[in-house]
Design a protein around this motif. Structure first.
Motif, mmCIF file in Angstrom:
data_model
loop_
_atom_site.group_PDB
_atom_site.id
_atom_site.type_symbol
_atom_site.label_atom_id
_atom_site.label_comp_id
_atom_site.label_asym_id
_atom_site.label_seq_id
_atom_site.Cartn_x
_atom_site.Cartn_y
_atom_site.Cartn_z
ATOM 1 N N ALA A 1 11.317 -1.618 7.789
ATOM 2 C CA ALA A 1 11.127 -1.099 6.436
ATOM 3 C C ALA A 1 9.790 -1.546 5.857
ATOM 4 O O ALA A 1 9.135 -0.799 5.126
ATOM 5 C CB ALA A 1 12.274 -1.549 5.538
ATOM 6 N N VAL A 2 9.378 -2.768 6.186
ATOM 7 C CA VAL A 2 8.113 -3.308 5.665
ATOM 8 C C VAL A 2 6.921 -2.819 6.480
ATOM 9 O O VAL A 2 5.905 -2.379 5.936
ATOM 10 C CB VAL A 2 8.158 -4.850 5.641
ATOM 11 C CG1 VAL A 2 6.795 -5.416 5.246
ATOM 12 C CG2 VAL A 2 9.237 -5.337 4.680
ATOM 13 N N ALA A 3 7.040 -2.865 7.818
ATOM 14 C CA ALA A 3 5.914 -2.529 8.699
ATOM 15 C C ALA A 3 5.783 -1.028 8.950
ATOM 16 O O ALA A 3 4.776 -0.592 9.504
ATOM 17 C CB ALA A 3 6.052 -3.264 10.025
ATOM 18 N N ARG A 4 6.819 -0.252 8.597
ATOM 19 C CA ARG A 4 6.810 1.200 8.805
ATOM 20 C C ARG A 4 6.845 1.567 10.287
ATOM 21 O O ARG A 4 6.440 2.653 10.665
ATOM 22 C CB ARG A 4 5.575 1.848 8.155
ATOM 23 C CG ARG A 4 5.431 1.570 6.675
ATOM 24 C CD ARG A 4 6.472 2.310 5.883
ATOM 25 N NE ARG A 4 6.292 2.094 4.448
ATOM 26 C CZ ARG A 4 7.022 2.703 3.511
ATOM 27 N NH1 ARG A 4 7.976 3.545 3.878
ATOM 28 N NH2 ARG A 4 6.823 2.455 2.234
ATOM 29 N N ARG A 5 7.322 0.664 11.116
ATOM 30 C CA ARG A 5 7.482 0.965 12.537
ATOM 31 C C ARG A 5 8.518 -0.012 13.103
ATOM 32 O O ARG A 5 8.692 -1.115 12.582
ATOM 33 C CB ARG A 5 6.161 0.819 13.289
ATOM 34 C CG ARG A 5 5.577 -0.574 13.306
ATOM 35 C CD ARG A 5 4.279 -0.629 14.114
ATOM 36 N NE ARG A 5 3.749 -1.983 14.196
ATOM 37 C CZ ARG A 5 2.979 -2.549 13.275
ATOM 38 N NH1 ARG A 5 2.631 -1.855 12.187
ATOM 39 N NH2 ARG A 5 2.546 -3.781 13.424
ATOM 40 N N PRO A 6 9.207 0.396 14.178
ATOM 41 C CA PRO A 6 10.219 -0.493 14.754
ATOM 42 C C PRO A 6 9.604 -1.745 15.355
ATOM 43 O O PRO A 6 8.400 -1.797 15.636
ATOM 44 C CB PRO A 6 10.869 0.376 15.846
ATOM 45 C CG PRO A 6 10.496 1.777 15.516
ATOM 46 C CD PRO A 6 9.161 1.712 14.840
ATOM 47 N N VAL A 7 10.418 -2.744 15.554
ATOM 48 C CA VAL A 7 9.977 -3.966 16.212
ATOM 49 C C VAL A 7 9.561 -3.627 17.645
ATOM 50 O O VAL A 7 10.251 -2.874 18.338
ATOM 51 C CB VAL A 7 11.117 -5.012 16.230
ATOM 52 C CG1 VAL A 7 10.697 -6.259 16.995
ATOM 53 C CG2 VAL A 7 11.538 -5.363 14.811
ATOM 54 N N PRO A 8 8.404 -4.134 18.117
ATOM 55 C CA PRO A 8 7.962 -3.847 19.489
ATOM 56 C C PRO A 8 9.032 -4.192 20.522
ATOM 57 O O PRO A 8 9.812 -5.139 20.348
ATOM 58 C CB PRO A 8 6.725 -4.730 19.661
ATOM 59 C CG PRO A 8 6.216 -4.925 18.267
ATOM 60 C CD PRO A 8 7.438 -4.976 17.393
#
Length: 404
Positions: free
Chosen positions: A357-364
């Motif tokens: 939600a914060v980074a706008r992308r899933p966790v690597p």
């Protein structure tokens, strides 16, 4: 053989009944919220392993009862990643496959392509269902039996104990601990148990006088039918209320629900406080239970309930109320454990979604893989520790020279 079957009925059957009921409600929480958001679901399973019973409904959901009755799961369509949180590359591959198989736009029905807030709510719905179940059970319980308050009156003081050194006397009435007002004997006991080595300041009503006494709880070994052999903190008081120390009132459903929420809040707070004290070295973790400990507790409360000398229908009613209370407490425990920030649990998924939600992308993917392995190791370690505790409480290691 008859004795073994009797023990199985007393310990195993209540444990499996309560566990299956609670797991079903937990998974229904995930299922119902996912269904509300239009998520395509492949399977709803209670138990693991091969199916004992299986039926597929008109929506294509397989309802399954597995032969290993120690858990359950909801399988969302396309859910192939063990951590249930694929990275950007995994999402792209999944999207291409879904479109190839079902056509453009079909991916919108799949869990991983729902907005992150919807996925978070679906994951949170499992533990939330456990807390709602506990609230409902406590509401029923308090509606039926009402509220009985037993004031913390001192009946006896153990010689040489911290309480004796502090100056407690029989008939003292404890009104506050560390400035916090207390009404019930169980409140005092709960505070003392979680305060080993920490001085406690007691406000005591002694006749017409108000006295301040300080005692430091010390651990001692105790054995009872439900908990087994454990080390718990005590100060050496026997609480024995007088006639005037009992009060009772019937609760309407709203009052009963409020009382239930209060009990849940106190239980969750005490649980996290206990876990925190383990991490800082103030508790040994004796009170942590694994499956064996929960099964023993289930058998203990069953034996206590059925030992009542009364008509069969009264015993059955008392047993039902006892199992309702036990199920409510186990449901709270399941909700708390699932919210721990460990990647293999619901709480770990929520941490991943918070990052997304914060980074706008899933966790690597690499971070997820490491987190999953570490989380699995932590969970396995916790289960082994709890099981070791269970075995020691059952005194199965006495032959090793007194480990129990």
């Amino acid at each position: 053989m008859t004795g073994f079957l009797g023990q199985a009925l007393i310990y195993v059957v209540p444990f499996l009944f309560v566990l299956t009921f609670i797991v079903t409600i937990h998974e229904l929480g995930h299922f119902l919220v996912a269904r509300a958001f239009g998520v395509k679901i492949d399977r709803f399973s209670i138990g693991f392993g091969k199916a004992l019973l299986s039926r597929t409904d008109k929506r294509g959901v397989e309802w399954r009862l597995g032969w290993i009755p120690l858990g359950g799961y909801v399988k969302f369509s396309g859910d192939l990643d063990p951590s249930s949180v694929p990275d950007q590359k995994g999402l792209a591959e999944l999207k291409s496959r879904v479109i190839a198989e079902h056509g453009p736009g079909a991916e919108r029905d799949f869990f991983h392509f729902k907005p992150v807030w919807q996925r978070a709510l679906i994951v949170f719905a499992g533990p939330a269902a456990n807390f709602l179940l506990a609230a409902a059970l406590f509401t029923v319980l308090f509606s039926v039996i009402g509220e009985q308050v037993v004031a913390p009156r001192v009946g006896a003081v153990t010689a040489g104990s911290p309480a004796a050194s502090a100056g407690f006397k029989p008939q003292d009435l404890i009104t506050a601990v560390n400035g916090r007002p207390v009404r019930e004997a169980s409140e005092v006991t709960g505070i003392v148990i979680l305060s080993a080595g920490d001085p406690l300041r007691f406000t005591v009503q002694r006749g017409e006088q108000t006295v301040q006494l300080t005692a430091t709880p010390q651990r001692q070994v105790e054995t009872n039918e439900i908990a087994g052999t454990v080390r718990v903190a005590r100060i050496g008081l026997v609480l024995a209320p007088l006639r005037q120390d009992f009060s009772f009132r019937r609760l309407n459903p709203i009052e009963a629900a409020g009382k239930g929420v209060t009990v849940i809040g106190d239980t969750v707070s005490s649980t996290f406080r206990y876990i925190g004290r383990i991490f800082v070295g103030k508790e040994s973790g004796d009170l942590l239970n694994g499956p064996l400990g929960i099964a023993k507790a289930a058998g203990g409360v069953t034996k206590q309930a059925t030992a009542v000398e009364a008509a069969p229908q009264v015993v059955a009613f008392y047993l039902a109320l006892t199992l309702v209370q036990f199920a409510a407490l186990v449901s709270i425990g399941m909700g708390v454990v699932n919210l721990l920030p460990i990647p293999v649990l619901d709480g770990g998924h929520l941490v991943f979604y918070g990052y997304e939600a914060v980074a706008r992308r899933p966790v690597p993917a690499r971070v997820q893989e490491v987190g999953y392995r570490v989380g699995l190791a932590l969970l396995a370690g916790l289960m082994l520790f709890a099981t070791w505790n269970d075995l020691q409480k059952l005194s199965l290691f006495k032959f090793l020279g007194g480990l129990a």
